[in-house]
Write a protein that holds these residues in place. Structure first.
Motif, mmCIF file in Angstrom:
data_model
loop_
_atom_site.group_PDB
_atom_site.id
_atom_site.type_symbol
_atom_site.label_atom_id
_atom_site.label_comp_id
_atom_site.label_asym_id
_atom_site.label_seq_id
_atom_site.Cartn_x
_atom_site.Cartn_y
_atom_site.Cartn_z
ATOM 1 N N TYR A 30 -2.055 10.366 16.006
ATOM 2 C CA TYR A 30 -2.704 9.084 16.266
ATOM 3 C C TYR A 30 -3.188 8.973 17.712
ATOM 4 C CZ TYR A 30 -3.333 4.048 16.739
ATOM 5 O OH TYR A 30 -3.845 2.806 17.002
ATOM 6 N N LEU A 49 1.639 -1.664 16.389
ATOM 7 C CA LEU A 49 1.617 -0.397 15.663
ATOM 8 C C LEU A 49 1.356 0.773 16.615
ATOM 9 C CD1 LEU A 49 -0.481 -1.400 12.545
ATOM 10 C CD2 LEU A 49 1.982 -1.104 12.675
ATOM 11 N N GLY A 50 1.462 0.527 17.891
ATOM 12 C CA GLY A 50 1.121 1.546 18.867
ATOM 13 C C GLY A 50 -0.146 1.148 19.587
ATOM 14 N N ALA A 104 -1.997 4.565 12.025
ATOM 15 C CA ALA A 104 -1.136 4.488 13.212
ATOM 16 C C ALA A 104 0.143 5.300 13.059
ATOM 17 C CB ALA A 104 -0.783 3.030 13.503
ATOM 18 N N SER A 105 0.536 5.602 11.825
ATOM 19 C CA SER A 105 1.778 6.348 11.620
ATOM 20 C C SER A 105 1.556 7.863 11.564
ATOM 21 C CB SER A 105 2.448 5.890 10.318
ATOM 22 O OG SER A 105 1.594 6.118 9.196
ATOM 23 N N GLN A 106 0.297 8.292 11.628
ATOM 24 C CA GLN A 106 0.038 9.719 11.581
ATOM 25 C C GLN A 106 0.457 10.391 12.889
ATOM 26 O OE1 GLN A 106 -4.088 10.211 10.607
ATOM 27 N NE2 GLN A 106 -3.765 9.893 8.403
ATOM 28 N N VAL A 148 -1.541 0.821 8.958
ATOM 29 C CA VAL A 148 -0.229 1.474 9.029
ATOM 30 C C VAL A 148 -0.358 2.975 8.808
ATOM 31 C CG1 VAL A 148 2.052 1.595 7.967
ATOM 32 C CG2 VAL A 148 0.960 -0.627 8.319
ATOM 33 N N HIS A 149 -1.216 3.365 7.859
ATOM 34 C CA HIS A 149 -1.383 4.786 7.567
ATOM 35 C C HIS A 149 -1.941 5.536 8.775
ATOM 36 C CE1 HIS A 149 -2.296 8.469 5.403
ATOM 37 N NE2 HIS A 149 -3.551 8.381 5.847
#
Length: 512
Positions: free
Chosen positions: A45, A19-20, A40-42, A37-38
């Motif tokens: 991040y 996820l990064g 890491a997707s910002q 997920v929330h």
């Protein structure tokens, strides 16, 4: 602001990001996948990861909110003005700094490493200590408490616990014999044969005043060493580093590294080698003599008006010479510098978990849960709470005000430290001249981080590391909470810390 959530223990294994940066490859059970997920997707991040880096890996990071202003003290010009409301999550994260490995492994590892370098510098020099300390006689001294009753013992040789041909049977019908071979960490190790025969009050009192007993012992050591110096016509003094450790029976004992120093009349504050004719065996004998002859009588208590007379156990005083060798134990049985520094650093991160008890500070509402009369730690806690309770006879009488003050000064601390079985002293101490201090090591780490940040922020080398101007920082930060906001944040932070540790370990191996 959301409440703190349980956190994960920092992992020391290898991870691979999906996820990064900071996300684990394999999802552990009970993981908030949606939260991972929330976060890491910002868009911010990566900035969030850099922001939490100082506290990443900490179980219970402290959240601070407010404002921090930096100014040039020479001109009064404000250089930076930072408000935490503009930071990720609106707070500043800082590590809890707890030294206990059972509470926060990440911060305890930092404390252990600092203690190791502090002890090692006193043996080999460096960090402000001259290299000539390698020529000083050094002794590793262990001081333990006497017996307060028969307990199950884990022998390192693997022999049975208490084999007896004619076992003793106490007045409570308990037979004092055991043919089992207890391993280190066995639940039976340190457990009394008979809880009713064991003197829990005396053990709690020993824990409470072990620091005073050590203070008297150190004074006697200095006197013995001064006599040793007069015998050879030279001036001598001792420097030491000491850590406390709980035995399985719940009583504290001390491991002390004691170094013999000479005294230069022209420069008395410098660390100089002692005269070569002062043999380490005579130094070792002087330390043992001081420990064997030291006693301390506690203040009076309604349970024991004459006080308790404390002394180290007759067979619990052990001295071993420390040598500079490449092995952890040479043929003479003397410990090496690396081994003893590692031992002391390891002990400094432990507490009462060896007894099977671990709790935060107790109150009148919570002590009843832990003061279990059917367990050994429970009876120790009950004894500490009972001895620290102000007796009814002097609790409400105005004419006994001085007696009440004396009691509170001598014994009220047992309530404060009941969760540590009465021991309220420092787990790690040292003499002034032994080596550097933990504060100095922490300041050096902060300065290094600032210099590293400058080299990252200014790749054109406009500011050299160590050359930044003196800055006055005024902070108006207040406590905003403890812990990570979500379990997902906790896992991402701890995984990022594990990756950073892996990177440092790889870099260290490549430099060797």
């Amino acid at each position: 602001m959301t409440a703190s959530t349980p956190t994960f223990t920092p992992s020391t294994g290898h991870t691979r990001s999906v996820l990064g940066v900071g996300a684990a490859a394999e999802t552990p059970p009970n993981t908030d996948v949606a939260g991972l997920v929330h976060r890491a997707s910002q868009p911010g991040y990566e900035k969030w990861l850099r922001h939490i880096a100082p506290a990443a890996g900490c179980r219970y990071p402290i959240r601070l909110a407010g404002r921090s202003t930096s100014a040039d003290p020479a001109t009064g010009e404000v250089t930076t003005d930072v408000d935490t409301t503009h930071m990720p999550d609106g707070v500043l994260y800082t590590a809890c700094g707890n030294r206990r490995a059972s509470v926060c492994p990440h911060c305890a590892e930092t404390y252990r490493a600092d203690t190791y370098h502090l002890v090692h510098a006193g043996l080999l020099g460096g960090k402000g200590v001259p290299d000539t300390v390698t020529e000083h006689p050094t002794v590793f001294l262990t001081l333990a408490a006497p017996s307060f009753g028969a307990v199950h013992t884990a022998h390192k040789t693997g022999k049975p616990c208490h084999p007896r041909r004619d076992p003793h049977v106490c007045e409570h019908g308990v037979t004092f014999t055991c043919l089992r071979r207890h391993d280190t960490g066995d639940d039976y190790a340190g457990r009394p044969f008979c809880l009713d025969c064991y003197d829990h009050q005396a053990q709690v009192v020993f824990n409470a005043y072990a620091g005073e007993l050590w203070r008297y012992t150190s004074q006697n050591m200095r006197r013995e060493v001064e006599r040793l110096g007069k015998r050879y016509g030279v001036k001598l003094r001792v420097s030491y580093a000491k850590v406390a450790e709980f035995q399985a029976r719940g009583v504290v004992h001390f491991h002390t590294l004691i170094r013999l120093d000479g005294v230069d009349p022209l420069e008395p504050d410098t660390i100089t080698p002692p005269a070569p004719r002062v043999h380490v065996a005579f130094f070792e004998h002087a330390l043992r003599q001081a420990a064997e002859t030291t006693t301390y009588r506690t203040p009076a208590h309604p349970e024991k008006p004459e006080g308790w007379l404390l002394a180290w156990g007759e067979r619990s005083i052990d001295t071993r010479q420390v040598r500079l060798t490449v092995r952890d134990l040479d043929d003479t049985g003397a410990l090496t510098d690396t081994a003893v520094a590692g031992y002391l650093a390891k002990y400094a991160t432990k507490a009462t978990e060896t007894t099977g008890h671990l709790s935060r500070r107790l109150t009148h509402d919570t002590v009843g849960y832990y003061a279990d009369a059917t367990t050994h730690p429970g009876r120790l806690i009950a004894a500490a709470w009972y001895l620290g309770q102000l007796p009814d006879g002097i609790a409400r009488l105005d004419e006994d005000v001085w007696e009440r003050i004396a009691f509170q000064k001598a014994w009220a601390g047992l309530h404060r430290w009941a969760h540590q079985l009465g021991f309220g002293g420092h787990f790690s101490t040292k003499s002034r001249r032994y080596s550097t201090t933990l504060a100095t090591l922490r300041a050096a780490r902060r300065n290094w981080k600032r210099e590293y940040a400058h080299t990252e922020d200014y790749p054109d080398d406009t500011i050299e590391p160590g050359e930044e101007p003196d800055i006055l920082t005024i902070g108006h930060l207040s406590y905003a909470g403890i812990g990570w906001h979500t379990t997902a944040d906790a896992q991402l932070a701890n995984t990022a810390a594990a990756k950073a540790r892996e990177h440092r370990h790889t870099a260290k191996e490549e430099c060797q």
